[in-house]
Design an enzyme around this catalytic site. Structure first.
Site, PDB file in Angstrom:
ATOM      1  N   VAL A   1      24.602  62.733-102.244  1.00  0.00           N
ATOM      2  CA  VAL A   1      24.623  63.879-101.606  1.00  0.00           C
ATOM      3  C   VAL A   1      24.140  64.425-102.941  1.00  0.00           C
ATOM      4  O   VAL A   1      23.037  65.086-103.024  1.00  0.00           O
ATOM      5  CB  VAL A   1      25.736  64.425-101.109  1.00  0.00           C
ATOM      6  N   GLY A   2      24.375  63.759-104.382  1.00  0.00           N
ATOM      7  CA  GLY A   2      24.074  64.229-105.376  1.00  0.00           C
ATOM      8  C   GLY A   2      22.860  63.635-105.523  1.00  0.00           C
ATOM      9  O   GLY A   2      22.075  64.858-106.693  1.00  0.00           O
TER      10      GLY A   2
ATOM     11  N   GLY B   1      30.962  65.594-105.262  1.00  0.00           N
ATOM     12  CA  GLY B   1      30.792  65.207-104.386  1.00  0.00           C
ATOM     13  C   GLY B   1      30.035  63.961-104.283  1.00  0.00           C
ATOM     14  O   GLY B   1      30.127  63.140-105.478  1.00  0.00           O
ATOM     15  N   SER B   2      29.296  63.367-103.406  1.00  0.00           N
ATOM     16  CA  SER B   2      28.794  61.405-103.151  1.00  0.00           C
ATOM     17  C   SER B   2      27.925  61.525-104.320  1.00  0.00           C
ATOM     18  O   SER B   2      27.117  62.150-104.278  1.00  0.00           O
ATOM     19  CB  SER B   2      29.022  61.191-102.308  1.00  0.00           C
TER      20      SER B   2
ATOM     21  N   LYS C   1      29.833  77.567-101.312  1.00  0.00           N
ATOM     22  CA  LYS C   1      30.861  76.770 -99.844  1.00  0.00           C
ATOM     23  C   LYS C   1      31.435  75.483 -99.946  1.00  0.00           C
ATOM     24  O   LYS C   1      30.820  74.709-101.361  1.00  0.00           O
ATOM     25  CB  LYS C   1      28.609  76.004 -99.581  1.00  0.00           C
TER      26      LYS C   1
ATOM     27  N   GLU D   1      28.493  66.296-110.223  1.00  0.00           N
ATOM     28  CA  GLU D   1      29.808  65.458-110.818  1.00  0.00           C
ATOM     29  C   GLU D   1      29.767  64.577-109.397  1.00  0.00           C
ATOM     30  O   GLU D   1      30.362  65.657-108.473  1.00  0.00           O
ATOM     31  CB  GLU D   1      30.195  66.037-110.804  1.00  0.00           C
TER      32      GLU D   1
ATOM     33  N   GLU E   1      33.006  53.061-104.446  1.00  0.00           N
ATOM     34  CA  GLU E   1      33.943  54.106-104.588  1.00  0.00           C
ATOM     35  C   GLU E   1      35.132  54.453-103.280  1.00  0.00           C
ATOM     36  O   GLU E   1      34.087  54.227-102.366  1.00  0.00           O
ATOM     37  CB  GLU E   1      33.449  55.609-105.092  1.00  0.00           C
TER      38      GLU E   1
ATOM     39  N   CYS F   1      38.322  61.783-107.963  1.00  0.00           N
ATOM     40  CA  CYS F   1      36.817  61.167-108.929  1.00  0.00           C
ATOM     41  C   CYS F   1      37.481  60.363-110.399  1.00  0.00           C
ATOM     42  O   CYS F   1      37.273  59.296-110.903  1.00  0.00           O
ATOM     43  CB  CYS F   1      35.895  61.449-108.934  1.00  0.00           C
TER      44      CYS F   1
HETATM   45  C1  UN1 Z   1      38.475  65.098-109.709  1.00  0.00           C
HETATM   46  O1  UN1 Z   1      38.654  64.500-108.922  1.00  0.00           O
HETATM   47  O2  UN1 Z   1      37.491  65.381-108.844  1.00  0.00           O
HETATM   48  O3  UN1 Z   1      41.330  64.258-114.280  1.00  0.00           O
HETATM   49  C2  UN1 Z   1      39.100  65.595-110.248  1.00  0.00           C
HETATM   50  C3  UN1 Z   1      42.152  64.892-113.091  1.00  0.00           C
HETATM   51  C4  UN1 Z   1      42.109  66.568-112.419  1.00  0.00           C
HETATM   52  C5  UN1 Z   1      40.972  66.734-112.266  1.00  0.00           C
HETATM   53  C6  UN1 Z   1      40.186  66.121-111.079  1.00  0.00           C
HETATM   54  N1  UN1 Z   1      42.753  67.338-113.726  1.00  0.00           N
HETATM   55  O4  UN1 Z   1      42.166  64.418-112.425  1.00  0.00           O
END
Ligand code: UN1
Length: 497
Positions: free
Chosen positions: A234-235, A230-231, A177, A252, A387, A286
């Site tokens: 929501v996680g 995601g956030s 999804k 994650e 964040e 992230c």
């Molecule tokens: C993400 O931001 O969710 O290390 C993944 C990194 C990338 C992956 C980021 N290879 O910034």
């Protein structure tokens, strides 16, 4: 006018419309007048179809020898390599990040395909001596069944591939999804899988909202494993939904990553890292370096060079090879960035660069925002804690290494971190003391490679890792096997004295 292409779901090896026939549109964030495509606004009926398809395919796929499963994955890597330019250009159009980065995104999918294809002939278990004579002991990996993947818009092909590829090699079937802002890259990935010839039902794609597809999938008893990026908010809900019947879940989530710049750092290198980590992908990673903690002895000089570089960044359409930073992915993402800029101002941080949306000329129709730097930020300010997921970096002064570590660790997230120093002892202390799942020395907080474990601690994750060897552990169940060839009853812990 050019007709907007209409894309479909992929269930049981066929491209199909949603049963309700509803669609949603996807627009180019660099020019919101441009429609990328129409995608199915799926319903729970579509989800049900996909679950049934994945269930029906599960046993034959699990019984297909792992090296054969992995061969398909290898060929997928080759096909993605051939399509890299095309897929990258389409990803820039739907997501906004610059071409070099979207090529990197497709490359991550290629890398994980090649890497995991090799696992098809490894996927090592253990053999180990039994405590009893004439008895053999070993452990083997078993597939889990139907997996459900909920993926974000910032890495539209890389992140689905981190989940799909190891899951498939481990013998699972799956439903993807994708984020509603970037479904085209998932369609492209799944189309490539289709052409390679994965058996029908092994891979299924259901587009639609989190409310109608994502969340119901996390509650579906037929979906034995969920992997979500995601956030944190929501996680938490995903985790709760998987809890009652103990279904396996990987989360994650957010990050508030810091670069530490010590007084002995190569400052130009540190500035390069802060620019790349803070404004690469328009700060929408992230792993983004949204905080830079700088030793007071070099604070003034660092800030001067950092702001000069940020002000000089070329912001524009990511398809233009000259562009260094693209737009935010959506209007709501830009609004959220603007709100944080207001929050930072209100908290008394000093705006040292940027701070505004860009509305000039050709950029007026996109979701552009200036690279923004706040200086003299206090560690407890919201802009230093939350964040933002946009091109906003907080620079915080520190008096020494210990304080830098304390600031870096003083957030609820723990994904990535970096230190710039020439002192090898200090570098190793930082590796030990930084409370994150990923740590860099003299490199920025972004740029993880697929053969190492990816993920974080605290509110970033729930203890699992993506990619690397670790992905195999998440996507398989261990079975311990004992073979007694003594021909008599041998009781463990009793007959071994
Ligand atoms: C993400 O931001 O969710 O290390 C993944 C990194 C990338 C992956 C980021 N290879 O910034």
């Amino acid at each position: 006018m050019k007709k907007t292409p209409r894309y479909r779901n992929y269930i049981r090896g066929c491209w199909v419309d949603s049963e309700g026939g509803e669609v949603f549109e996807n627009r180019n964030p660099a020019d919101s007048r441009e429609r990328i495509g129409l995608f199915p606004q799926s319903t729970t009926k579509d989800l049900e179809e996909a679950v049934q398809a994945a269930q029906a395919a599960a046993l034959p796929w699990a019984r297909t020898p792992a090296p054969k499963r992995a061969e398909l994955v290898f060929r997928l890597g080759e096909l993605l390599l051939r399509r890299k330019k095309k897929f990258a250009a389409e990803m820039t159009r739907e997501m906004g990040k610059i071409l070099k980065e979207t090529e990197g995104d497709v490359q991550e999918a290629i890398d994980i395909s090649y890497y995991t294809a090799g696992e098809g002939r490894r996927m090592f278990g253990q053999t180990t001596p039994s405590e009893l004579p004439n008895k053999f002991a070993m452990s083997v990996r078993m597939p889990i069944g139907v997996c459900g993947f909920i993926t974000p818009w910032n890495f539209p092909m890389a992140i689905p591939s981190w989940k799909m590829i190891p899951a498939l090699v481990c013998g699972n079937t799956m439903i993807l999804k994708p984020a509603t802002d970037t479904p085209l890259s998932s369609v492209n990935l799944v189309q490539a899988c289709h052409e390679i010839g994965f058996p029908p039902g092994v891979i299924n794609l259901v587009c639609g909202s989190g409310k109608n597809i994502g969340i119901p999938m996390t509650k579906h008893p037929g979906v034995k494993l969920i992997s979500f990026t995601g956030s944190t908010e929501v996680g938490r809900e995903v985790s709760r939904n998987c809890a009652p019947d103990f279904r396996r879940v990987h989360l994650e989530m957010g990050g508030k990553n810091a670069i530490l710049v010590m007084e002995d750092a190569n400052l130009d290198l540190a500035v390069d890292g802060a620019i790349w980590g803070g404004f690469g992908t328009t700060g929408q990673r992230c792993t983004a370096a949204s905080r830079v903690v700088v030793h007071k002895k070099v604070y003034g000089e660092f800030l001067k060079r950092f702001t000069a570089r940020a002000n000089a960044l070329r912001v524009g359409n990511g398809l233009d090879p000259e562009t260094e930073m693209g737009p935010l992915v959506s209007e709501s993402q830009r609004t959220s960035v603007e709100q944080y800029v207001e929050i930072g101002r209100g908290e008394g941080a000093r705006l040292a660069a940027g701070g505004r949306r860009i509305t000039a000329g050709a950029l007026a129709a996109g979701w552009f925002h200036q690279p923004t730097i706040f200086a003299d930020v206090h560690p407890q300010m919201r802009i230093a804690q939350e964040e933002i997921f946009g091109p906003v970096v907080s620079v915080l002064p520190c008096k020494n290494f210990e304080e830098a570590i304390e600031i870096a660790n003083g957030v609820s997230y723990g994904l990535s971190s970096a230190i710039y120093t020439r002192d090898v002892d200090r570098a190793f202390r930082a590796i030990r003391d930084l409370a994150t799942g990923i740590c860099y020395v003299n490199a920025s907080t972004i740029g993880a490679e697929v053969h190492l474990p990816f993920g974080g601690i605290k509110q970033t994750g729930n203890g699992h890792r993506e990619a690397g060897q670790q992905a195999l552990d998440f996507f398989s169940e261990w079975k311990a096997v004992y073979v007694d060839f003594s021909g008599k009853l041998q009781r463990a812990q009793i007959d071994n004295n």
